[in-house]
Design a protein around this motif. Structure first.
Motif, PDB file in Angstrom:
ATOM      1  N   GLU A  93      34.376  48.665  66.432  1.00  0.00           N
ATOM      2  CA  GLU A  93      35.426  48.054  67.244  1.00  0.00           C
ATOM      3  C   GLU A  93      35.969  46.793  66.573  1.00  0.00           C
ATOM      4  O   GLU A  93      37.155  46.496  66.639  1.00  0.00           O
ATOM      5  CB  GLU A  93      34.882  47.711  68.629  1.00  0.00           C
ATOM      6  CG  GLU A  93      34.648  48.926  69.510  1.00  0.00           C
ATOM      7  CD  GLU A  93      34.313  48.518  70.921  1.00  0.00           C
ATOM      8  OE1 GLU A  93      34.509  47.329  71.243  1.00  0.00           O
ATOM      9  OE2 GLU A  93      33.867  49.374  71.692  1.00  0.00           O
ATOM     10  N   GLU A  94      35.091  46.053  65.893  1.00  0.00           N
ATOM     11  CA  GLU A  94      35.541  44.847  65.196  1.00  0.00           C
ATOM     12  C   GLU A  94      36.477  45.210  64.048  1.00  0.00           C
ATOM     13  O   GLU A  94      37.467  44.530  63.798  1.00  0.00           O
ATOM     14  CB  GLU A  94      34.334  44.073  64.662  1.00  0.00           C
ATOM     15  CG  GLU A  94      34.713  42.776  63.956  1.00  0.00           C
ATOM     16  CD  GLU A  94      33.516  42.022  63.467  1.00  0.00           C
ATOM     17  OE1 GLU A  94      33.700  40.986  62.799  1.00  0.00           O
ATOM     18  OE2 GLU A  94      32.373  42.459  63.737  1.00  0.00           O
ATOM     19  N   ASP A  95      36.171  46.307  63.349  1.00  0.00           N
ATOM     20  CA  ASP A  95      37.026  46.739  62.252  1.00  0.00           C
ATOM     21  C   ASP A  95      38.412  47.127  62.747  1.00  0.00           C
ATOM     22  O   ASP A  95      39.430  46.782  62.142  1.00  0.00           O
ATOM     23  CB  ASP A  95      36.412  47.946  61.522  1.00  0.00           C
ATOM     24  CG  ASP A  95      35.123  47.589  60.800  1.00  0.00           C
ATOM     25  OD1 ASP A  95      35.018  46.448  60.335  1.00  0.00           O
ATOM     26  OD2 ASP A  95      34.238  48.448  60.719  1.00  0.00           O
ATOM     27  N   THR A  96      38.465  47.882  63.853  1.00  0.00           N
ATOM     28  CA  THR A  96      39.752  48.374  64.335  1.00  0.00           C
ATOM     29  C   THR A  96      40.616  47.257  64.889  1.00  0.00           C
ATOM     30  O   THR A  96      41.825  47.414  65.014  1.00  0.00           O
ATOM     31  CB  THR A  96      39.547  49.450  65.424  1.00  0.00           C
ATOM     32  OG1 THR A  96      38.774  48.890  66.505  1.00  0.00           O
ATOM     33  CG2 THR A  96      38.816  50.660  64.864  1.00  0.00           C
ATOM     34  N   ALA A  97      40.016  46.120  65.255  1.00  0.00           N
ATOM     35  CA  ALA A  97      40.801  44.995  65.762  1.00  0.00           C
ATOM     36  C   ALA A  97      41.505  44.255  64.634  1.00  0.00           C
ATOM     37  O   ALA A  97      42.482  43.540  64.864  1.00  0.00           O
ATOM     38  CB  ALA A  97      39.899  44.031  66.539  1.00  0.00           C
ATOM     39  N   LYS A  98      41.043  44.418  63.410  1.00  0.00           N
ATOM     40  CA  LYS A  98      41.647  43.760  62.261  1.00  0.00           C
ATOM     41  C   LYS A  98      42.913  44.492  61.834  1.00  0.00           C
ATOM     42  O   LYS A  98      43.102  45.663  62.118  1.00  0.00           O
ATOM     43  CB  LYS A  98      40.652  43.723  61.097  1.00  0.00           C
ATOM     44  CG  LYS A  98      39.380  42.944  61.387  1.00  0.00           C
ATOM     45  CD  LYS A  98      38.429  43.023  60.223  1.00  0.00           C
ATOM     46  CE  LYS A  98      37.129  42.283  60.501  1.00  0.00           C
ATOM     47  NZ  LYS A  98      36.161  42.400  59.390  1.00  0.00           N
ATOM     48  N   ILE A  99      43.790  43.771  61.145  1.00  0.00           N
ATOM     49  CA  ILE A  99      45.017  44.368  60.626  1.00  0.00           C
ATOM     50  C   ILE A  99      44.949  44.380  59.104  1.00  0.00           C
ATOM     51  O   ILE A  99      44.734  43.342  58.474  1.00  0.00           O
ATOM     52  CB  ILE A  99      46.266  43.599  61.090  1.00  0.00           C
ATOM     53  CG1 ILE A  99      46.411  43.690  62.608  1.00  0.00           C
ATOM     54  CG2 ILE A  99      47.521  44.139  60.415  1.00  0.00           C
ATOM     55  CD1 ILE A  99      47.610  42.953  63.152  1.00  0.00           C
ATOM     56  N   THR A 100      45.133  45.527  58.529  1.00  0.00           N
ATOM     57  CA  THR A 100      45.190  45.673  57.079  1.00  0.00           C
ATOM     58  C   THR A 100      46.650  45.616  56.638  1.00  0.00           C
ATOM     59  O   THR A 100      47.512  46.263  57.237  1.00  0.00           O
ATOM     60  CB  THR A 100      44.578  47.010  56.627  1.00  0.00           C
ATOM     61  OG1 THR A 100      43.195  47.025  56.999  1.00  0.00           O
ATOM     62  CG2 THR A 100      44.695  47.187  55.124  1.00  0.00           C
ATOM     63  N   THR A 101      46.926  44.831  55.595  1.00  0.00           N
ATOM     64  CA  THR A 101      48.295  44.706  55.084  1.00  0.00           C
ATOM     65  C   THR A 101      48.447  45.522  53.803  1.00  0.00           C
ATOM     66  O   THR A 101      47.630  45.421  52.887  1.00  0.00           O
ATOM     67  CB  THR A 101      48.644  43.242  54.795  1.00  0.00           C
ATOM     68  OG1 THR A 101      48.487  42.475  55.999  1.00  0.00           O
ATOM     69  CG2 THR A 101      50.073  43.101  54.308  1.00  0.00           C
ATOM     70  N   HIS A 114      45.687  55.558  57.643  1.00  0.00           N
ATOM     71  CA  HIS A 114      44.848  54.362  57.688  1.00  0.00           C
ATOM     72  C   HIS A 114      43.986  54.377  58.937  1.00  0.00           C
ATOM     73  O   HIS A 114      44.460  54.741  60.021  1.00  0.00           O
ATOM     74  CB  HIS A 114      45.717  53.101  57.667  1.00  0.00           C
ATOM     75  CG  HIS A 114      44.926  51.836  57.766  1.00  0.00           C
ATOM     76  ND1 HIS A 114      44.089  51.397  56.754  1.00  0.00           N
ATOM     77  CD2 HIS A 114      44.821  50.927  58.774  1.00  0.00           C
ATOM     78  CE1 HIS A 114      43.522  50.272  57.130  1.00  0.00           C
ATOM     79  NE2 HIS A 114      43.937  49.967  58.348  1.00  0.00           N
ATOM     80  N   GLU A 115      42.740  53.976  58.783  1.00  0.00           N
ATOM     81  CA  GLU A 115      41.824  53.841  59.911  1.00  0.00           C
ATOM     82  C   GLU A 115      41.876  52.405  60.401  1.00  0.00           C
ATOM     83  O   GLU A 115      41.436  51.490  59.717  1.00  0.00           O
ATOM     84  CB  GLU A 115      40.389  54.193  59.487  1.00  0.00           C
ATOM     85  CG  GLU A 115      40.222  55.576  58.892  1.00  0.00           C
ATOM     86  CD  GLU A 115      40.307  56.661  59.940  1.00  0.00           C
ATOM     87  OE1 GLU A 115      39.994  56.386  61.119  1.00  0.00           O
ATOM     88  OE2 GLU A 115      40.673  57.791  59.581  1.00  0.00           O
ATOM     89  N   GLY A 116      42.455  52.194  61.589  1.00  0.00           N
ATOM     90  CA  GLY A 116      42.584  50.852  62.129  1.00  0.00           C
ATOM     91  C   GLY A 116      44.042  50.497  62.331  1.00  0.00           C
ATOM     92  O   GLY A 116      44.903  51.362  62.483  1.00  0.00           O
ATOM     93  N   ASN A 117      44.343  49.177  62.316  1.00  0.00           N
ATOM     94  CA  ASN A 117      45.704  48.686  62.498  1.00  0.00           C
ATOM     95  C   ASN A 117      46.328  48.400  61.141  1.00  0.00           C
ATOM     96  O   ASN A 117      45.671  47.856  60.256  1.00  0.00           O
ATOM     97  CB  ASN A 117      45.705  47.412  63.342  1.00  0.00           C
ATOM     98  CG  ASN A 117      45.061  47.623  64.703  1.00  0.00           C
ATOM     99  OD1 ASN A 117      45.345  48.606  65.374  1.00  0.00           O
ATOM    100  ND2 ASN A 117      44.191  46.706  65.099  1.00  0.00           N
ATOM    101  N   LEU A 118      47.616  48.731  60.986  1.00  0.00           N
ATOM    102  CA  LEU A 118      48.262  48.593  59.679  1.00  0.00           C
ATOM    103  C   LEU A 118      49.548  47.783  59.783  1.00  0.00           C
ATOM    104  O   LEU A 118      50.398  48.046  60.637  1.00  0.00           O
ATOM    105  CB  LEU A 118      48.597  49.976  59.107  1.00  0.00           C
ATOM    106  CG  LEU A 118      49.347  49.982  57.767  1.00  0.00           C
ATOM    107  CD1 LEU A 118      48.461  49.410  56.660  1.00  0.00           C
ATOM    108  CD2 LEU A 118      49.806  51.384  57.416  1.00  0.00           C
TER     109      LEU A 118
END
Length: 219
Positions: A93-101, A114-118
């Motif tokens: 859950e902590e990973d998915t809350a982060k945003i990858t640029t 991408h797995e998570g927020n992009l």
């Protein structure tokens, strides 16, 4: 059915097999090709004695559910014994809350998963696709297809500086036809779900949909 992709590579080593999984393609493509190769292209390896298998996911960040889905396919073959699984980690859950640029351009025929927020800095051309398990935020033009909440997250949103997609999807909900995107304002907008239907609004109103976001109130 014929699978012509090379998302799954099977290499023989001295004491077993190594399964190498492409870390850039869509996850469903991995599942489909693995099933096909085990059922059709490599039947000869499934009829002999026990074979030790090493599984390598490359740099793909994979959830527990996705990892088990792939390993279950291998476990169904009675003589394949999984010896090791090499993966950079699972999504929390902590990973998915982060945003990858990321930056660049998604051209026709290309798929960015991408797995998570992009946060994507660039354009998505017609015929190009972005899929994410979380939110998709595009500082550029979205003229292709975007699928947020890929694994069923109906809280996900899709935003773009210029929103003119061929299709939007959030979870399993599909957007309006492409011709309905014409003759609209060019201000940054976002798509979200309300009562099971796709809605579009200006980015300044996102707080109404996502009250969990941090808010700048000034001084």
């Amino acid at each position: 059915m014929t699978v012509k992709s090379n998302h799954v590579t099977i290499k023989g080593i001295k004491d077993g097999l190594v399964f190498l999984f492409d870390d850039n393609c869509e996850f469903e493509a991995l599942l489909e090709e693995l099933r096909y190769k085990l059922e059709h292209s490599h039947q000869n390896i499934l009829t002999g004695p026990i074979i030790h298998v090493d599984v390598k996911f490359g740099m793909r960040v994979i959830s527990d559910e996705e990892k088990e889905a792939l390993l279950d396919i291998l476990k169904q073959k009675g003589n394949l014994l999984i010896r090791s699984v090499d993966t950079p980690g699972v999504v929390t859950e902590e990973d998915t809350a982060k945003i990858t640029t990321m930056c660049g351009m998604v051209r026709s025929g290309q798929v960015l998963h991408h797995e998570g927020n992009l946060l994507f800095l660039g354009d998505v051309n017609p015929g190009g696709t972005i899929t994410c398990t979380g939110d998709i935020l595009i500082l550029g033009a979205l003229r292709g297809m975007a699928h947020a909440g890929y694994t069923g997250n109906e809280e996900a949103v899709i935003a773009a500086s210029y929103l003119a997609p061929t299709q939007l999807r959030i979870a399993e909900i599909i957007s309006r036809p492409p011709d309905e995107w014409e003759n609209r304002e060019t201000s940054m907008e976002f798509a979200f779900l309300r009562d099971g239907k796709m809605q579009i609004d200006k980015i300044t109103n996102m707080l109404r949909v996502r009250p969990d976001l941090n808010v700048f109130k000034g001084v």
